[in-house]
Design a protein around this motif. Sequence first.
Motif, PDB file in Angstrom:
ATOM      1  N   HIS A  62       0.833  -1.195   0.000  1.00 36.24           N
ATOM      2  CA  HIS A  62       0.000   0.000   0.000  1.00 36.24           C
ATOM      3  C   HIS A  62       0.872   1.251   0.000  1.00 36.24           C
ATOM      4  CE1 HIS A  62      -3.133  -2.808   0.717  1.00 36.24           C
ATOM      5  NE2 HIS A  62      -2.783  -3.060   1.967  1.00 36.24           N
ATOM      6  N   HIS A  63       0.349   2.329  -0.539  1.00 36.34           N
ATOM      7  CA  HIS A  63       1.050   3.610  -0.528  1.00 36.34           C
ATOM      8  C   HIS A  63       0.570   4.385   0.690  1.00 36.34           C
ATOM      9  CE1 HIS A  63       2.777   3.002  -4.512  1.00 36.34           C
ATOM     10  NE2 HIS A  63       1.624   2.429  -4.807  1.00 36.34           N
ATOM     11  N   VAL A  64       1.490   4.731   1.563  1.00 38.79           N
ATOM     12  CA  VAL A  64       1.132   5.252   2.883  1.00 38.79           C
ATOM     13  C   VAL A  64       1.650   6.670   3.072  1.00 38.79           C
ATOM     14  CG1 VAL A  64       1.273   4.799   5.363  1.00 38.79           C
ATOM     15  CG2 VAL A  64       1.390   2.894   3.736  1.00 38.79           C
ATOM     16  N   THR A  65       0.816   7.520   3.663  1.00 37.98           N
ATOM     17  CA  THR A  65       1.255   8.841   4.086  1.00 37.98           C
ATOM     18  C   THR A  65       0.956   8.990   5.569  1.00 37.98           C
ATOM     19  OG1 THR A  65       0.804   9.813   1.928  1.00 37.98           O
ATOM     20  CG2 THR A  65       0.979  11.327   3.797  1.00 37.98           C
ATOM     21  N   ALA A  66       1.931   9.404   6.360  1.00 41.65           N
ATOM     22  CA  ALA A  66       1.755   9.552   7.798  1.00 41.65           C
ATOM     23  C   ALA A  66       1.763  11.024   8.177  1.00 41.65           C
ATOM     24  CB  ALA A  66       2.886   8.841   8.534  1.00 41.65           C
ATOM     25  N   ILE A  67       0.893  11.396   9.100  1.00 40.54           N
ATOM     26  CA  ILE A  67       0.888  12.745   9.646  1.00 40.54           C
ATOM     27  C   ILE A  67       1.705  12.730  10.934  1.00 40.54           C
ATOM     28  CG2 ILE A  67      -0.525  14.624  10.534  1.00 40.54           C
ATOM     29  CD1 ILE A  67      -2.785  13.596   8.787  1.00 40.54           C
ATOM     30  N   VAL A  68       2.778  13.503  10.973  1.00 41.64           N
ATOM     31  CA  VAL A  68       3.695  13.499  12.109  1.00 41.64           C
ATOM     32  C   VAL A  68       3.844  14.908  12.670  1.00 41.64           C
ATOM     33  CG1 VAL A  68       4.988  11.523  11.240  1.00 41.64           C
ATOM     34  CG2 VAL A  68       5.694  13.831  10.599  1.00 41.64           C
ATOM     35  N   ARG A  69       4.374  15.008  13.885  1.00 40.45           N
ATOM     36  CA  ARG A  69       4.549  16.312  14.520  1.00 40.45           C
ATOM     37  C   ARG A  69       5.640  17.135  13.843  1.00 40.45           C
ATOM     38  NH1 ARG A  69       3.389  16.675  20.737  1.00 40.45           N
ATOM     39  NH2 ARG A  69       1.626  15.253  20.917  1.00 40.45           N
ATOM     40  N   ASP A  70       6.720  16.481  13.435  1.00 37.76           N
ATOM     41  CA  ASP A  70       7.791  17.181  12.732  1.00 37.76           C
ATOM     42  C   ASP A  70       8.522  16.183  11.853  1.00 37.76           C
ATOM     43  OD1 ASP A  70      10.101  15.989  14.271  1.00 37.76           O
ATOM     44  OD2 ASP A  70       9.092  17.043  15.913  1.00 37.76           O
ATOM     45  N   GLU A  71       9.285  16.704  10.916  1.00 37.19           N
ATOM     46  CA  GLU A  71       9.951  15.842   9.943  1.00 37.19           C
ATOM     47  C   GLU A  71      10.925  14.877  10.599  1.00 37.19           C
ATOM     48  OE1 GLU A  71      11.542  17.612   6.462  1.00 37.19           O
ATOM     49  OE2 GLU A  71       9.901  19.041   6.226  1.00 37.19           O
ATOM     50  N   ALA A  72      11.574  15.307  11.670  1.00 31.11           N
ATOM     51  CA  ALA A  72      12.540  14.438  12.342  1.00 31.11           C
ATOM     52  C   ALA A  72      11.868  13.181  12.865  1.00 31.11           C
ATOM     53  CB  ALA A  72      13.213  15.196  13.488  1.00 31.11           C
ATOM     54  N   LYS A  73      10.631  13.314  13.398  1.00 29.47           N
ATOM     55  CA  LYS A  73       9.911  12.171  13.924  1.00 29.47           C
ATOM     56  C   LYS A  73       9.467  11.226  12.810  1.00 29.47           C
ATOM     57  CE  LYS A  73       8.189  14.462  18.086  1.00 29.47           C
ATOM     58  NZ  LYS A  73       8.925  13.615  19.028  1.00 29.47           N
ATOM     59  N   GLY A  80      11.181   3.865   5.500  1.00 30.66           N
ATOM     60  CA  GLY A  80      10.354   2.696   5.228  1.00 30.66           C
ATOM     61  C   GLY A  80       9.402   2.901   4.064  1.00 30.66           C
ATOM     62  N   GLU A  81       9.656   3.910   3.240  1.00 22.90           N
ATOM     63  CA  GLU A  81       8.874   4.199   2.037  1.00 22.90           C
ATOM     64  C   GLU A  81       7.476   4.712   2.348  1.00 22.90           C
ATOM     65  OE1 GLU A  81       8.917   0.771  -0.511  1.00 22.90           O
ATOM     66  OE2 GLU A  81      11.084   0.576  -0.433  1.00 22.90           O
ATOM     67  N   VAL A  82       7.360   5.450   3.442  1.00 25.20           N
ATOM     68  CA  VAL A  82       6.090   6.061   3.824  1.00 25.20           C
ATOM     69  C   VAL A  82       6.199   7.576   3.658  1.00 25.20           C
ATOM     70  CG1 VAL A  82       4.504   6.497   5.750  1.00 25.20           C
ATOM     71  CG2 VAL A  82       5.522   4.225   5.448  1.00 25.20           C
ATOM     72  N   ASN A  83       5.242   8.190   2.987  1.00 17.63           N
ATOM     73  CA  ASN A  83       5.204   9.637   2.866  1.00 17.63           C
ATOM     74  C   ASN A  83       4.771  10.245   4.187  1.00 17.63           C
ATOM     75  OD1 ASN A  83       5.765   9.775  -0.008  1.00 17.63           O
ATOM     76  ND2 ASN A  83       3.719   8.916  -0.293  1.00 17.63           N
ATOM     77  N   ILE A  84       5.189  11.479   4.437  1.00 15.90           N
ATOM     78  CA  ILE A  84       4.779  12.140   5.674  1.00 15.90           C
ATOM     79  C   ILE A  84       4.194  13.517   5.389  1.00 15.90           C
ATOM     80  CG2 ILE A  84       6.428  10.911   7.126  1.00 15.90           C
ATOM     81  CD1 ILE A  84       8.149  13.459   7.158  1.00 15.90           C
ATOM     82  N   VAL A  85       3.288  13.946   6.269  1.00 12.19           N
ATOM     83  CA  VAL A  85       2.725  15.287   6.278  1.00 12.19           C
ATOM     84  C   VAL A  85       2.881  15.800   7.702  1.00 12.19           C
ATOM     85  CG1 VAL A  85       0.615  16.651   6.120  1.00 12.19           C
ATOM     86  CG2 VAL A  85       1.062  14.863   4.431  1.00 12.19           C
ATOM     87  N   VAL A  86       3.436  16.995   7.876  1.00  9.18           N
ATOM     88  CA  VAL A  86       3.607  17.553   9.215  1.00  9.18           C
ATOM     89  C   VAL A  86       2.290  18.168   9.671  1.00  9.18           C
ATOM     90  CG1 VAL A  86       4.832  19.242  10.623  1.00  9.18           C
ATOM     91  CG2 VAL A  86       6.048  17.984   8.824  1.00  9.18           C
ATOM     92  N   GLY A  87       1.794  17.730  10.830  1.00 11.51           N
ATOM     93  CA  GLY A  87       0.518  18.225  11.342  1.00 11.51           C
ATOM     94  C   GLY A  87       0.438  18.085  12.842  1.00 11.51           C
ATOM     95  N   ASP A  88      -0.620  18.634  13.424  1.00 16.17           N
ATOM     96  CA  ASP A  88      -0.836  18.600  14.864  1.00 16.17           C
ATOM     97  C   ASP A  88      -2.264  18.146  15.107  1.00 16.17           C
ATOM     98  OD1 ASP A  88      -1.406  19.163  17.533  1.00 16.17           O
ATOM     99  OD2 ASP A  88      -0.103  20.920  17.571  1.00 16.17           O
ATOM    100  N   VAL A  89      -2.429  17.078  15.876  1.00 14.87           N
ATOM    101  CA  VAL A  89      -3.756  16.513  16.076  1.00 14.87           C
ATOM    102  C   VAL A  89      -4.699  17.501  16.740  1.00 14.87           C
ATOM    103  CG1 VAL A  89      -3.287  15.507  18.334  1.00 14.87           C
ATOM    104  CG2 VAL A  89      -4.957  14.424  16.832  1.00 14.87           C
TER     105      VAL A  89
END
Length: 340
Positions: A62-73, A80-89
């Motif tokens: 699957h193609h995955v995008t994760a919402i994280v607090r900051d790019e370092a996290k 692991g081939e997962v895209n990230i978006v920086v966000g705050d819950v």
Amino acid sequence: YLEVKVKLSSGINAEYGGTQTSPTPSSSSLCATVHLFKYDEARKPVIGEGLKVALALRRRGHHVTAIVRDEAKGKKLVEGEVNIVVGDVLKPDTYREALKEADVIIDTTNVPFSELLEAKVPTWDRLVYEVLTDEIKKAGGNKKKLIFTSGALAYAGSLEPITEDSPFNPHPFVQTRIQITKELLANKDVYGTVVAPVMVYGSDTLRYTTYFEQAEKGKVVVQGNGSNILANVHVDDVADAYVRIVEADPHVVTGQIFLLAEDRKASVLEVAQAFALAAGFKGKIETGQPWFIPIFDTNLLVDSSKAKRVLGWNPSRKDITVEAPILYKSWKASGLPATF
């Protein structure tokens, strides 16, 4: 915390999904002989949270995008081939756009209590649930899967194994999750599913690593008398359950709760003894310390036969006490602080 967005792969193992049955084909889906729901060629993303869940879904293609607090996290995710978006819950506008194209949404958010108090908002469960359901309603089109993470503590403790039909826990600590569970299972706008794991251990969860730290310092203390049983489950096995729900026929998992626990039902004292021994502790473990979170002062035996029957789920780790030595090495290698 971390949230995830995933595109469903069209190549799915026919044996991955237990006793699931096929949905009726429609213009937006294909019914394959593997008896699993397959999306059209657009293969829109899925939203969810959790490092292990994201990586497990990616390993399935699957193609995955994760919402994280900051790019370092998000470094491990990107590796692991997962895209990230920086966000705050606690700031829905930072990730609302990421939800729009999802086919499946997984909510396992977690926020420190200090931040909740400072933000003066309802519990994060309620906030995120309302954002997700609101966005789904606005999006229209095909129904989305919405997978909410509750926990076995939502059920009243008992010396008898609890099932998905057991009474809920009256403790105030879990009332929001119980209410969301009821709302989601009754929500006709989504394919709603609730995952309820017990004490999740292994890897970055750091569960029970306080016993390693105490053992190294020469004194190990457990809460209560140590005789109560809190069932456990390894984080990899939890991630496996999410993958199975994501890939399942939505008609099989909609409106369902799945309790997750490994086979061994070890007492709190037995877990502490195994962890302390793994760290080289030879002394006697002390008991009687008051529980810092009273809701844990209970017996929580869990029957996971439903997840095994419906999802084909079978935990790879059967006994946390057997895993203690490798968990100690993992914790030492991580350099992370200890916690309960």
